[in-house]
Design an enzyme around this catalytic site. Structure first.
Site, PDB file in Angstrom:
ATOM      1  N   ASP A   1      83.824  22.691 -77.662  1.00 10.03           N
ATOM      2  CA  ASP A   1      84.206  21.312 -77.359  1.00 10.03           C
ATOM      3  C   ASP A   1      84.481  20.573 -78.675  1.00 10.03           C
ATOM      4  O   ASP A   1      83.747  20.738 -79.648  1.00 10.03           O
ATOM      5  CB  ASP A   1      83.047  20.647 -76.604  1.00 10.03           C
ATOM      6  CG  ASP A   1      83.436  19.305 -76.035  1.00 10.03           C
ATOM      7  OD1 ASP A   1      83.960  19.272 -74.907  1.00 10.03           O
ATOM      8  OD2 ASP A   1      83.218  18.294 -76.722  1.00 10.03           O
TER       9      ASP A   1
ATOM     10  N   ASN B   1      90.355   9.689 -79.443  1.00  7.35           N
ATOM     11  CA  ASN B   1      91.501   9.254 -78.625  1.00  7.35           C
ATOM     12  C   ASN B   1      91.572   7.731 -78.558  1.00  7.35           C
ATOM     13  O   ASN B   1      92.653   7.158 -78.699  1.00  7.35           O
ATOM     14  CB  ASN B   1      91.345   9.807 -77.205  1.00  7.35           C
ATOM     15  CG  ASN B   1      92.334  10.908 -76.908  1.00  7.35           C
ATOM     16  OD1 ASN B   1      93.290  11.108 -77.662  1.00  7.35           O
ATOM     17  ND2 ASN B   1      92.125  11.620 -75.820  1.00  7.35           N
TER      18      ASN B   1
ATOM     19  N   HIS C   1      96.409   8.427 -78.000  1.00  8.53           N
ATOM     20  CA  HIS C   1      96.535   9.699 -77.275  1.00  8.53           C
ATOM     21  C   HIS C   1      97.476  10.687 -77.956  1.00  8.53           C
ATOM     22  O   HIS C   1      97.257  11.891 -77.902  1.00  8.53           O
ATOM     23  CB  HIS C   1      96.980   9.451 -75.827  1.00  8.53           C
ATOM     24  CG  HIS C   1      95.863   8.969 -74.964  1.00  8.53           C
ATOM     25  ND1 HIS C   1      94.976   9.815 -74.344  1.00  8.53           N
ATOM     26  CD2 HIS C   1      95.450   7.711 -74.660  1.00  8.53           C
ATOM     27  CE1 HIS C   1      94.076   9.125 -73.679  1.00  8.53           C
ATOM     28  NE2 HIS C   1      94.342   7.830 -73.853  1.00  8.53           N
TER      29      HIS C   1
ATOM     30  N   ASP D   1      96.431  14.401 -78.839  1.00  5.95           N
ATOM     31  CA  ASP D   1      97.163  15.607 -78.421  1.00  5.95           C
ATOM     32  C   ASP D   1      97.443  16.513 -79.612  1.00  5.95           C
ATOM     33  O   ASP D   1      97.364  17.741 -79.519  1.00  5.95           O
ATOM     34  CB  ASP D   1      98.499  15.212 -77.762  1.00  5.95           C
ATOM     35  CG  ASP D   1      98.303  14.743 -76.320  1.00  5.95           C
ATOM     36  OD1 ASP D   1      97.152  14.813 -75.825  1.00  5.95           O
ATOM     37  OD2 ASP D   1      99.287  14.303 -75.698  1.00  5.95           O
TER      38      ASP D   1
ATOM     39  N   GLU E   1      89.249  18.487 -73.772  1.00  8.41           N
ATOM     40  CA  GLU E   1      89.046  18.927 -75.157  1.00  8.41           C
ATOM     41  C   GLU E   1      88.158  20.158 -75.207  1.00  8.41           C
ATOM     42  O   GLU E   1      87.557  20.471 -76.224  1.00  8.41           O
ATOM     43  CB  GLU E   1      88.459  17.786 -76.000  1.00  8.41           C
ATOM     44  CG  GLU E   1      87.022  17.397 -75.699  1.00  8.41           C
ATOM     45  CD  GLU E   1      86.877  16.371 -74.575  1.00  8.41           C
ATOM     46  OE1 GLU E   1      87.758  16.321 -73.696  1.00  8.41           O
ATOM     47  OE2 GLU E   1      85.874  15.644 -74.588  1.00  8.41           O
TER      48      GLU E   1
END
Ligand code: MG
Length: 300
Positions: A173, A181, A186, A190, A217
């Site tokens: 993770d 984020n 975002h 990404d 994630e």
């Protein structure tokens, strides 16, 4: 998206036929030739062509025997086979289809029709490749998706069970990703996921190493065919590789993007399921988070 070059294997014991067919189809795909059944099976296993054009009447092994072997072998089972043959009777054609051919063309063939039919099957082959990719690849990171992971885990679990070998599973993770984020946006998030996926992928390059995006994630890793110390080194290299990306993260205690991982090593037997194993890895991931992140916690 550019399709990969398609390959056709043409099998015929008569050289003039090989010449005519390869000239006809060389603008459509890469052509490989074989003049007998044995060579056909070897080349099919080695090259995994997208289509096989197969003559029926050949000395030694005829085309019907060849297709039986192709369909019995895991590697070549799914390759579409088109018979091109002098046996034009209905019974032979029926046999061809029963043995798994996708088309049957009788000699003397009309070149235009052969080309049209082969092109049709190449289109189908191309669509199959595309579908397979869409079904198995995560579009953002381009590594395998969860669906492919489920399939891979089932296969690796069976191999490990059969060989009574240990299997390593790890849940990974990205630390404080939600905060990243929210803070950086975002699009930046990404980009991080893509960089992390690629960095993990680079560390997991042996034939039975596997990494997929599990969702959000989270990533998941399978290491087959390894001992505990080997797997520990691999996972720590993964953790270090993400730290070395050196991606700023103001809201993380480490000031950069890091990952936590929970890992287990287990030898599948009748008592444990892959679902339970995955759950244990998830528990270890939780522990890695609790202990300060940027680390791998093991359940040995
Ligand atoms: Mg022949």
């Amino acid at each position: 998206m550019i399709s990969p070059a398609l390959r056709i294997l043409i099998v015929d014991d008569e050289k003039p036929n090989l010449v005519v067919l390869s000239n006809l189809l060389k603008t459509e795909a890469q052509i490989t030739l074989a003049s007998n059944g044995k060579a056909a099976i070897e080349k099919a296993q080695e090259l995994k062509p997208d289509i096989i054009l197969l003559d029926v009447v050949m000395p030694d092994q005829n085309g019907f025997e060849v297709i039986k072997q192709l369909k019995a072998c895991e590697i070549t089972r799914a390759i579409p086979v088109i018979f091109i043959t002098a046996l034009g009777d209905v019974a032979s054609e029926e046999t061809g289809f029963e043995l798994g051919a996708c088309d049957y063309i009788s000699k003397p063939f009309h070149l235009g029709i052969v080309k049209a039919r082969v092109k049709l099957h190449l289109t189908i082959a191309r669509q199959c490749i595309m579908l397979e990719m869409l079904a198995n690849v995560d579009p953002l990171t381009t590594i395998p998706n969860r669906r492919k992971f489920d399939e891979q885990l089932e296969a690796e679990w069976l191999i490990a069970q059969r060989n009574q070998q240990p299997l390593v599973l790890a849940m990974v993770d990205v630390d404080k990703f939600k905060q990243y984020n929210d803070h950086y946006g975002h699009a930046a998030g990404d980009k991080v996921l893509t960089q992390v996926a690629q960095a993990l992928n680079k560390q997991l390059q042996r034939p039975r190493d596997f990494v997929a995006r599990y969702g959000g994630e989270e990533f998941v890793i399978i290491i087959g065919d390894s001992d505990l110390s080997g797997a520990k080194a691999v996972l720590d290299n993964c953790r270090q590789a993400i730290e070395d990306l050196d991606i700023e993260h103001e809201l993380s205690t480490h000031n950069k993007i890091t990952i936590s991982a929970g890992a287990i090593i287990c030898t599948p037997n009748n008592g444990v399921t892959s679902v339970q194993a995955l759950k244990q890895a998830d528990t270890m991931l939780y522990q890695a988070k609790e202990c300060g992140r940027n680390q791998v916690c093991w359940n040995e």
